[in-house]
Design a protein around this motif. Structure first.
Motif, PDB file in Angstrom:
ATOM      1  N   GLU A  42       0.906  -1.282  -0.091  1.00 56.38           N
ATOM      2  CA  GLU A  42       0.011  -0.108   0.065  1.00 56.38           C
ATOM      3  C   GLU A  42       0.871   1.402  -0.116  1.00 56.38           C
ATOM      4  O   GLU A  42       0.440   2.250  -0.716  1.00 56.38           O
ATOM      5  N   ASP A  43       2.058   1.188   0.729  1.00 53.18           N
ATOM      6  CA  ASP A  43       2.947   2.341   0.866  1.00 53.18           C
ATOM      7  C   ASP A  43       3.459   2.484  -0.767  1.00 53.18           C
ATOM      8  O   ASP A  43       3.756   3.536  -1.134  1.00 53.18           O
ATOM      9  N   GLU A  44       3.790   1.527  -1.276  1.00 55.81           N
ATOM     10  CA  GLU A  44       4.522   1.564  -2.815  1.00 55.81           C
ATOM     11  C   GLU A  44       3.302   2.269  -3.607  1.00 55.81           C
ATOM     12  O   GLU A  44       3.565   2.993  -4.437  1.00 55.81           O
ATOM     13  N   GLU A  45       1.980   1.704  -3.534  1.00 60.13           N
ATOM     14  CA  GLU A  45       0.898   2.394  -4.438  1.00 60.13           C
ATOM     15  C   GLU A  45       0.815   3.845  -4.085  1.00 60.13           C
ATOM     16  O   GLU A  45       0.574   4.585  -4.978  1.00 60.13           O
ATOM     17  N   ALA A  46       0.951   4.212  -2.781  1.00 59.26           N
ATOM     18  CA  ALA A  46       0.758   5.569  -2.519  1.00 59.26           C
ATOM     19  C   ALA A  46       1.922   6.357  -2.991  1.00 59.26           C
ATOM     20  O   ALA A  46       1.664   7.570  -3.684  1.00 59.26           O
ATOM     21  N   ALA A  47       3.046   6.006  -2.849  1.00 61.86           N
ATOM     22  CA  ALA A  47       4.284   6.452  -3.755  1.00 61.86           C
ATOM     23  C   ALA A  47       4.119   6.452  -5.092  1.00 61.86           C
ATOM     24  O   ALA A  47       4.671   7.690  -5.588  1.00 61.86           O
ATOM     25  N   GLU A  48       3.660   5.548  -5.766  1.00 60.88           N
ATOM     26  CA  GLU A  48       3.530   5.579  -7.300  1.00 60.88           C
ATOM     27  C   GLU A  48       2.501   6.380  -7.704  1.00 60.88           C
ATOM     28  O   GLU A  48       2.642   7.135  -8.684  1.00 60.88           O
ATOM     29  N   GLU A  51       1.617   9.471  -6.091  1.00 60.38           N
ATOM     30  CA  GLU A  51       2.237  10.690  -5.861  1.00 60.38           C
ATOM     31  C   GLU A  51       3.197  10.816  -7.092  1.00 60.38           C
ATOM     32  O   GLU A  51       3.343  12.053  -7.302  1.00 60.38           O
ATOM     33  N   SER A  52       4.324   9.959  -7.337  1.00 61.50           N
ATOM     34  CA  SER A  52       5.029  10.265  -8.450  1.00 61.50           C
ATOM     35  C   SER A  52       5.403   8.836  -8.998  1.00 61.50           C
ATOM     36  O   SER A  52       6.187   7.823  -8.614  1.00 61.50           O
ATOM     37  N   LYS A  53       4.882   8.853 -10.351  1.00 60.78           N
ATOM     38  CA  LYS A  53       5.008   7.654 -11.148  1.00 60.78           C
ATOM     39  C   LYS A  53       6.393   7.191 -11.386  1.00 60.78           C
ATOM     40  O   LYS A  53       7.496   8.328 -11.720  1.00 60.78           O
ATOM     41  N   GLY A  54       6.841   6.079 -11.153  1.00 59.15           N
ATOM     42  CA  GLY A  54       8.119   5.450 -11.456  1.00 59.15           C
ATOM     43  C   GLY A  54       9.242   5.738 -10.057  1.00 59.15           C
ATOM     44  O   GLY A  54      10.253   5.092 -10.416  1.00 59.15           O
ATOM     45  N   ASN A 114       9.310   4.203  -7.496  1.00 58.61           N
ATOM     46  CA  ASN A 114       9.547   2.829  -6.670  1.00 58.61           C
ATOM     47  C   ASN A 114      10.638   2.196  -7.636  1.00 58.61           C
ATOM     48  O   ASN A 114      11.765   1.825  -7.096  1.00 58.61           O
ATOM     49  N   LEU A 115      10.563   2.262  -8.957  1.00 60.48           N
ATOM     50  CA  LEU A 115      11.496   1.724  -9.760  1.00 60.48           C
ATOM     51  C   LEU A 115      13.020   2.360  -9.692  1.00 60.48           C
ATOM     52  O   LEU A 115      14.076   1.627  -9.542  1.00 60.48           O
ATOM     53  N   THR A 116      12.832   3.865  -9.725  1.00 61.37           N
ATOM     54  CA  THR A 116      14.225   4.487  -9.534  1.00 61.37           C
ATOM     55  C   THR A 116      14.812   4.252  -8.105  1.00 61.37           C
ATOM     56  O   THR A 116      16.153   3.905  -8.272  1.00 61.37           O
ATOM     57  N   ARG A 117      14.215   4.206  -7.115  1.00 60.21           N
ATOM     58  CA  ARG A 117      14.569   3.643  -5.847  1.00 60.21           C
ATOM     59  C   ARG A 117      15.348   2.247  -5.662  1.00 60.21           C
ATOM     60  O   ARG A 117      16.221   2.190  -5.089  1.00 60.21           O
ATOM     61  N   ALA A 118      14.670   1.345  -6.275  1.00 56.16           N
ATOM     62  CA  ALA A 118      15.232  -0.042  -6.493  1.00 56.16           C
ATOM     63  C   ALA A 118      16.203  -0.002  -7.358  1.00 56.16           C
ATOM     64  O   ALA A 118      17.207  -0.634  -6.963  1.00 56.16           O
ATOM     65  N   LYS A 119      16.392   0.787  -8.388  1.00 52.76           N
ATOM     66  CA  LYS A 119      17.548   0.872  -9.400  1.00 52.76           C
ATOM     67  C   LYS A 119      18.792   1.362  -8.566  1.00 52.76           C
ATOM     68  O   LYS A 119      19.977   1.210  -8.445  1.00 52.76           O
ATOM     69  N   LEU A 120      18.327   2.549  -7.832  1.00 52.23           N
ATOM     70  CA  LEU A 120      19.636   3.212  -7.066  1.00 52.23           C
ATOM     71  C   LEU A 120      20.156   2.356  -6.047  1.00 52.23           C
ATOM     72  O   LEU A 120      21.289   2.637  -5.612  1.00 52.23           O
ATOM     73  N   SER A 121      19.356   1.405  -5.306  1.00 52.60           N
ATOM     74  CA  SER A 121      19.826   0.572  -4.202  1.00 52.60           C
ATOM     75  C   SER A 121      20.887  -0.411  -4.667  1.00 52.60           C
ATOM     76  O   SER A 121      21.558  -1.027  -3.685  1.00 52.60           O
ATOM     77  N   GLY A 122      20.982  -0.324  -5.974  1.00 53.00           N
ATOM     78  CA  GLY A 122      22.155  -1.328  -6.427  1.00 53.00           C
ATOM     79  C   GLY A 122      22.048  -2.796  -6.335  1.00 53.00           C
ATOM     80  O   GLY A 122      20.735  -3.298  -5.978  1.00 53.00           O
ATOM     81  N   GLY A 123      22.952  -3.662  -6.121  1.00 54.03           N
ATOM     82  CA  GLY A 123      22.997  -4.873  -5.797  1.00 54.03           C
ATOM     83  C   GLY A 123      22.408  -5.820  -6.961  1.00 54.03           C
ATOM     84  O   GLY A 123      22.221  -5.424  -8.006  1.00 54.03           O
TER      85      GLY A 123
END
Length: 280
Positions: A71-77, A79-82, A84-93
């Protein structure tokens, strides 16, 4: 014997593709079916690749607290589309490597948060008023807390930290290894095979970090809880002498995880009741 939908229980045959797109049925000796449905992280499946047959209940391989995260991810999405994907990519690994690989594909929809297929099935279950079980225990579970501590210790072992220097090479090795395991789904784009290879590399990297012993312990615990969920599903609305062999518990799972889950289920561990506080 085959596990494909509508067929019987037994170890996965050696001629069955390791990374199968077909739904597999595991027939519980006490009655009912655990239906394993492959998914790929963040990838949207077309209608043709979604579960086609009837199911009665849903088991998610997450803790119940995961719903709050979704639900947090849906709310963030919203508010600002994409974002969550940006955060995941920046986390690396390794997950970042997986997402970078998916960006090379143009025919499939990916990078969706929360994970689209489990979330879609969860919503469908709620809409249809079907029972949902959460298979991963919460950290309030002493046994699971102990497992999580051992996992953290494994991740920080000096030898494991040194091996992380070659994580990129290992990821590429797993992709190469997957080439003999992947296939193009009958009802989907050829790029799903590429996505499956990338997901296999990501999952194999996670399992390398866990180590065989911890992964086997996790899968056995999950198998107990899956059997427990199926037992409860059989008993819902049970009528004396009623045949429960047709009851189906649907389990979406990462495609590369299937062999481990099947190995654990084929051990037929005693069913574990999932207490109510973990279902909320």
């Amino acid at each position: 014997m085959k596990h494909e939908s509508g067929h019987s229980m037994g170890a996965e045959s050696i001629d069955t593709p390791h990374l199968s797109w077909s739904d597999f049925d595991w027939i519980d000796p006490d009655g009912g079916i655990i239906r394993l449905h492959s998914t790929i992280p963040t990838v949207v499946f077309p209608r043709e690749m979604r579960p086609k047959e009837h199911w009665d209940g849903l088991a998610l391989l997450t803790p119940s607290s995961e719903i709050d995260a979704w639900e947090d991810e849906e709310a963030a999405e919203k508010e600002s589309k994409g974002v969550n994907l940006t955060r995941a990519k920046l986390s690396g690994g390794n997950f970042g490597k997986y997402l970078e690989g998916l960006e090379m594909l143009s025919e499939i929809s990916f990078g969706k948060f929360p994970d689209p297929e489990p979330r879609r099935l969860h919503r469908l279950a709620e809409k249809s008023e079907k029972r949902v079980w959460f298979i991963e225990p919460e950290l309030t579970d002493e046994e699971w807390y102990s497992w999580s501590e051992k996992q953290a210790d494994e991740y920080t072992r000096p030898t494991k930290l040194i091996k992380q220097l070659w994580a990129g090479k290992r990821f590429k090795k797993y992709i190469k290894q997957s080439k003999s395991l992947v296939k193009i789904p009958e009802d989907g784009s050829s790029e799903f095979a590429s996505a499956a290879a990338l997901a296999y590399a990501w999952w194999s990297s996670l399992e390398f970090d866990n180590g065989i012993e911890l992964s086997n312990q996790r899968d056995l615990r999950f198998a107990k809880r899956l059997r427990g969920a199926l037992k409860e599903l059989r008993e819902m609305g049970h009528i004396e002498n009623e045949d429960t062999s047709h009851v189906v518990l649907l389990v979406p799972h990462y495609q590369a995880w299937r062999p481990g889950l099947l190995k654990a289920l084929d051990m037929c561990p005693e069913p574990e009741h999932i207490v109510e506080e973990e279902e909320e």
